[in-house]
Design an enzyme around this catalytic site. Sequence first.
Site, short mmCIF file in Angstrom:
data_model
loop_
_atom_site.label_atom_id
_atom_site.label_comp_id
_atom_site.label_asym_id
_atom_site.label_seq_id
_atom_site.Cartn_x
_atom_site.Cartn_y
_atom_site.Cartn_z
N ASP A 169 2.36 2.61 -2.80
CA ASP A 169 1.63 2.59 -1.54
C ASP A 169 0.14 2.34 -1.71
O ASP A 169 -0.58 3.20 -2.20
CB ASP A 169 1.85 3.93 -0.83
CG ASP A 169 1.25 3.92 0.56
OD1 ASP A 169 1.01 2.81 1.09
OD2 ASP A 169 1.00 5.00 1.10
N ASP A 366 -2.07 -4.36 2.86
CA ASP A 366 -1.29 -3.16 2.62
C ASP A 366 0.10 -3.50 2.10
O ASP A 366 0.75 -4.42 2.60
CB ASP A 366 -1.19 -2.38 3.95
CG ASP A 366 -0.48 -1.05 3.78
OD1 ASP A 366 -0.56 -0.47 2.69
OD2 ASP A 366 0.18 -0.60 4.74
#
Length: 486
Positions: A169, A366
């Site tokens: 992440d 992201d």
Amino acid sequence: MADRVLLFCIFFSFCFASVLSRTLPVGSENTAFLDVSASVQKTLFLFSSDFGSTKMPNQREETSSSSSVSSLSFELHSRSALHRAQHKDYKSLTLARLDRDSARVKSLQARLDLAIRGVTKLDLKPVDTEFETENFEGPVISGTSQGSGEYFSRVGIGHPPTEAYMVLDTGSDVNWVQCAPCADCYQQTDPIFEPAASSSYAQLTCDTRQCKSLDVSECRNDTCLYQVSYGDGSYTVGDFVTETITFGNSNSANKIAIGCGHNNEGLFVGAAGLLGLGGGMLSFPSQINASSFSYCLVDRDSDSASTLEFNSATPPNAVTAPLVRNHKVDTFYYLQLTGISVGGQPLSIPPTFQLDDNGEGGVIIDSGTAVTRLQTETYNSLRDAFVRGTKHLPSTSGAALFDTCYNLSSMKKVEVPTVSFHFSNGKTWSLPAKNYLIPVDSAGTFCLAFAPSSSSLSIIGNVQQQGTRVSYDLADSLVGFSPNEC
Ligand SMILES: *[C@@H]1O[C@H](CO)[C@@H](O)[C@H](O)[C@H]1NC(C)=O
Ligand SMILES: *[C@@H]1O[C@H](CO)[C@@H](O)[C@H](O)[C@H]1NC(C)=O
Ligand SMILES: *[C@@H]1O[C@H](CO)[C@@H](O)[C@H](O)[C@H]1NC(C)=O
């Protein structure tokens, strides 16, 4: 002569595209081809019995001899490889993914909003020794919305190492793993990490730099407790400790601060925990002082693996983009995106596309968000330009957050306008067609994979990054995109 070519082509419809492109005043770089058949085949393969039989590539492990910093390489898997869901078909799988994706985008925005308002440090509500769940309805404060981590890496935790799948992440910093004894643990693929069996496990005391860097912490008997909560009500709570993290068989990093979560709730789909790749000091790359890291996101529907690497050079063919930070929150990686074009035509971009002094606006990249979100205005002009360039394709009704879809069931290959991102250093990253026209079922429905966002934050998601090695050169503040370097 031209007439004769045209006449010939009337009988051979495949000539049509070439005649069309010769009569249009545009170069070939303004359009891209999508292999419809191959994309549909992949959606079917995902539900076939052969899925999962692809041989994983051997782990690569390189130690550069010319410098004291070794480069590290981990295997990387898509969510599908680990967990081919309980979905009955590709459509229900897609709808579930898009639901998770919306939850993640909300939690990223919530985190940013709190930071802009100046709320960064919060105390854990008083906890009793059982880590009671009720006490952790926690404020919306941090990073990723769990179930949406689409990519995983396999790492060893502790000494001797326990192998585990960790969600990757870039949208959060705190690394954590589910830990025994569990007050409440969700189901995971590997056995739960047992601190008592690891000789390298060490509690962090409250006065340590690591404990003080947590957004939410509490001190109990001079040991540090951490909590990370997510926008959808999921969370992890436990002891903040240091451990050894191992890659492959030999390379290891000692004394990495990780959360040892005794109470964890969420949809992590079998992963043992999370590897935070954000820009904050608690993230894994920050803790090992990595000068760079890179990943290549294999096709989300694929069972093959690629690599997550630290301290490797950006491939020479990479398109680079300047990387900037938000002084209000150091987790996110912002790109200096100055323009977007569709079919070679630039869209008009509002000034809020740039990160401002107040920490608002801007575009982050992201790994955990699937579909790229653009400010509504920008999304609308991108969509309108795309629709103008696809009048030759049969449109169909929208699906979930997608409003621009096509019925390509009778087609093998289609030509669509190229979507390109332009950066402040003059470089252009043109996306392959399969990174923005994606199947939502196995029947030939494809949608334009961008979505509007009411917030001023735009997010480049992992659908757009697929098949591309994305290199975060932290030392030089650049992000590199290298197609076909998986
Ligand atoms: C705190 O430490 C004291 C003394 O070391 C011990 O008796 C007590 O059980 C500890 N409390 C908790 C909650 O761990
Ligand atoms: C990273 O750098 C910091 C300070 O520059 C140092 O204290 C720390 O030991 C370094 N860590 C590693 C793993 O090299
Ligand atoms: C897509 O088009 C085909 C014919 O080309 C048709 O049979 C099918 O019903 C259409 N699907 C949808 C969802 O409209």
